[in-house]
Write an enzyme that holds these catalytic residues in place. Structure first.
Site, PDB file in Angstrom:
ATOM      1  N   ASP A   9       0.858  -1.185   0.000  1.00 15.94           N
ATOM      2  CA  ASP A   9       0.000   0.000   0.000  1.00 15.94           C
ATOM      3  C   ASP A   9       0.895   1.236   0.000  1.00 15.94           C
ATOM      4  O   ASP A   9       1.708   1.423   0.903  1.00 15.94           O
ATOM      5  CB  ASP A   9      -0.872  -0.051   1.266  1.00 15.94           C
ATOM      6  CG  ASP A   9      -1.877   1.085   1.322  1.00 15.94           C
ATOM      7  OD1 ASP A   9      -1.882   1.930   0.405  1.00 15.94           O
ATOM      8  OD2 ASP A   9      -2.645   1.124   2.299  1.00 15.94           O
ATOM      9  N   ASP A 105      -3.304   2.429  -5.783  1.00 22.34           N
ATOM     10  CA  ASP A 105      -2.096   2.432  -4.942  1.00 22.34           C
ATOM     11  C   ASP A 105      -1.948   1.178  -4.081  1.00 22.34           C
ATOM     12  O   ASP A 105      -1.125   1.148  -3.180  1.00 22.34           O
ATOM     13  CB  ASP A 105      -2.053   3.683  -4.075  1.00 22.34           C
ATOM     14  CG  ASP A 105      -3.101   3.667  -2.972  1.00 22.34           C
ATOM     15  OD1 ASP A 105      -4.195   3.141  -3.223  1.00 22.34           O
ATOM     16  OD2 ASP A 105      -2.819   4.171  -1.878  1.00 22.34           O
ATOM     17  N   GLU A 106      -2.722   0.149  -4.356  1.00 18.96           N
ATOM     18  CA  GLU A 106      -2.612  -1.065  -3.551  1.00 18.96           C
ATOM     19  C   GLU A 106      -2.623  -2.304  -4.437  1.00 18.96           C
ATOM     20  O   GLU A 106      -3.395  -2.393  -5.373  1.00 18.96           O
ATOM     21  CB  GLU A 106      -3.799  -1.177  -2.578  1.00 18.96           C
ATOM     22  CG  GLU A 106      -3.861  -0.066  -1.558  1.00 18.96           C
ATOM     23  CD  GLU A 106      -5.054  -0.222  -0.625  1.00 18.96           C
ATOM     24  OE1 GLU A 106      -5.425  -1.367  -0.303  1.00 18.96           O
ATOM     25  OE2 GLU A 106      -5.612   0.817  -0.235  1.00 18.96           O
TER      26      GLU A 106
HETATM   27 MG   LIG Z   1      -2.533   3.953   0.255  1.00 21.39          MG
END
Ligand SMILES: [Mg+2]
Length: 400
Positions: A9, A105-106
């Site tokens: 993350d 973003d993960e």
């Molecule tokens: Mg994040």
């Protein structure tokens, strides 16, 4: 042997990308915020400096500025974030081809088979953290575990720039004291309902009678109990699986020009329904909706919007497409053709970013409804179920 799964993350992703791409932002409190003109202008991401002033994600801009008067707010640059996301995922792919993007973003990484080459799960996580920081200037937090849910909880556990291993030996110690709101997919409404059942922690959830809970809260509760017990055997997808499909669109030249909101709504409902159905079939959700409008001179305009949370539901796509048209088109100007397109896809399995935008029971019901409609249409044909306002239309919408 247990599986080894990482969940990576990026920390303060939007704000981090803004700061590394523009050096003048590096040492100022910065937040990426939603539309300032819109009623719901909220903070989408903030950097560490803004965080130290108490600025929080999802709070209104005015409130954040009260805490931090020098706060610099910038609008989101989604294309730039996609570029960085691509670069970061390419680094992940160096360690396994089983990389499943959860959001911009993960990602989950399945590294069980990679340990001979690169070391154990923690070592791979640390290596990846170092590389992403060195090569792109962005810090990531990584959870390492034997299932996807625990890996995700691990990446949330310590931020920024940390690796947390959630093992069979320590998961009860680390996760069970955590509030139930930390559980993936437990949105605000779900948590309120769980609290009413005296379920306050992830440990309480693991020890709950899942049958009883399901009766009270629906099937989703059963799933949450299984997750809390570490009984998640969901596989990690492959990097290139869903990425081959770039967009799903449907256009229609109407049998007469559309004039006025009612006409437009009929057309847009049909097109939204069509593409949402295709997305559900492929089990993907779109993050962006684009509308092309062709006028009677055959001039076309194209406008797009990024959604607050990914969807494959007709009503969400319809709503955004109508917003786009209402913001960009005078309803008394005739329209010859409309195309509605969904793009920027992600796997639907895990529903997307539910921490910010609650997956409430209404959405769950709505999702069930639309999935049930798909089944009926598969069996009885597309015309078996149609929006009431589309029946007997005179603009050429035809269900075979
Ligand atoms: Mg994040």
């Amino acid at each position: 042997m247990d599986r080894i799964i990482l969940h990576s993350d990026c920390n303060n992703f939007f704000a981090s990308v803004e700061c590394v791409s523009k050096p003048e932002y590096k040492n100022v409190p910065l937040a990426v915020s939603g539309d300032r003109e819109a009623r719901h202008g909220i903070i989408l991401a903030k950097n560490e400096i803004a965080k130290s002033y108490g600025v929080k994600t999802a709070e209104p801009i005015w409130q954040a500025k009260q805490k931090c008067p020098n706060l610099v707010t910038v609008p989101p640059h989604h294309e730039l974030y996609e570029e960085y996301s691509e670069k970061i995922n390419k680094i992940y792919v160096d360690y396994t081809d089983q990389v499943e993007k959860f959001s911009v973003d993960e990602s989950w990484l399945y590294v069980t088979g990679s340990t001979k080459l690169f070391g154990d799960g923690k070592t791979i996580a640390d290596t990846i953290r170092e590389r992403v920081k060195r090569e792109l200037g962005i810090s990531v937090s990584i959870g390492v575990s034997f299932n996807k849910v625990f890996a995700k909880l691990g990446s949330d556990y310590k931020k920024p720039d940390a690796t947390t291993v959630i093992s069979r030996e320590n998961y009860k110690d680390i996760l069970y004291p955590m509030p139930v709101s930390a559980m993936i997919f437990a949105g605000r409404k779900t948590c309120e309902a769980l609290l009413k059942c005296n379920i306050k922690t992830i440990g309480d959830l693991a020890n709950a009678d899942s049958g009883l809970l399901a009766k009270k809260l629906g099937k989703q509760a059963e799933m949450l109990v299984r997750y809390a017990r570490g009984e998640d055997d969901e596989p990690v997808g492959h990097f290139y699986d869903k990425r081959e499909i770039k967009s799903i669109g449907k256009g229609m030249t109407f049998s007469r020009n559309l004039l006025g909101r009612d006409d437009i709504a009929k057309g847009v409902m049909t097109l939204s329904d069509n593409i949402a159905h295709q997305m559900r079939e492929k089990n993907i959700k779109c993050n962006t909706v684009t509308v092309h409008i062709k006028d009677t001179d055959l001039k076309t305009i194209a406008r797009q919007k990024t959604l607050e949370s990914p969807t494959y539901l007709t009503k969400d796509i319809y709503k955004v497409a109508m917003e786009i048209i209402e913001e960009n088109w005078k309803s008394d100007e005739p329209i010859r053709m409309i195309t509605v397109t969904g793009s920027n896809f992600q796997d639907a399995e895990f529903g997307g970013q539910v921490n910010l935008f609650d997956l409430d029971f209404n959405d769950e019901k709505r999702e069930k409804l639309e999935l049930a409609i798909d089944k009926l249409r598969d069996r009885y044909g597309k015309g078996s179920i149609t929006s009431a306002n589309v029946i007997n239309n005179d603009i050429g919408i035809d269900y075979e």
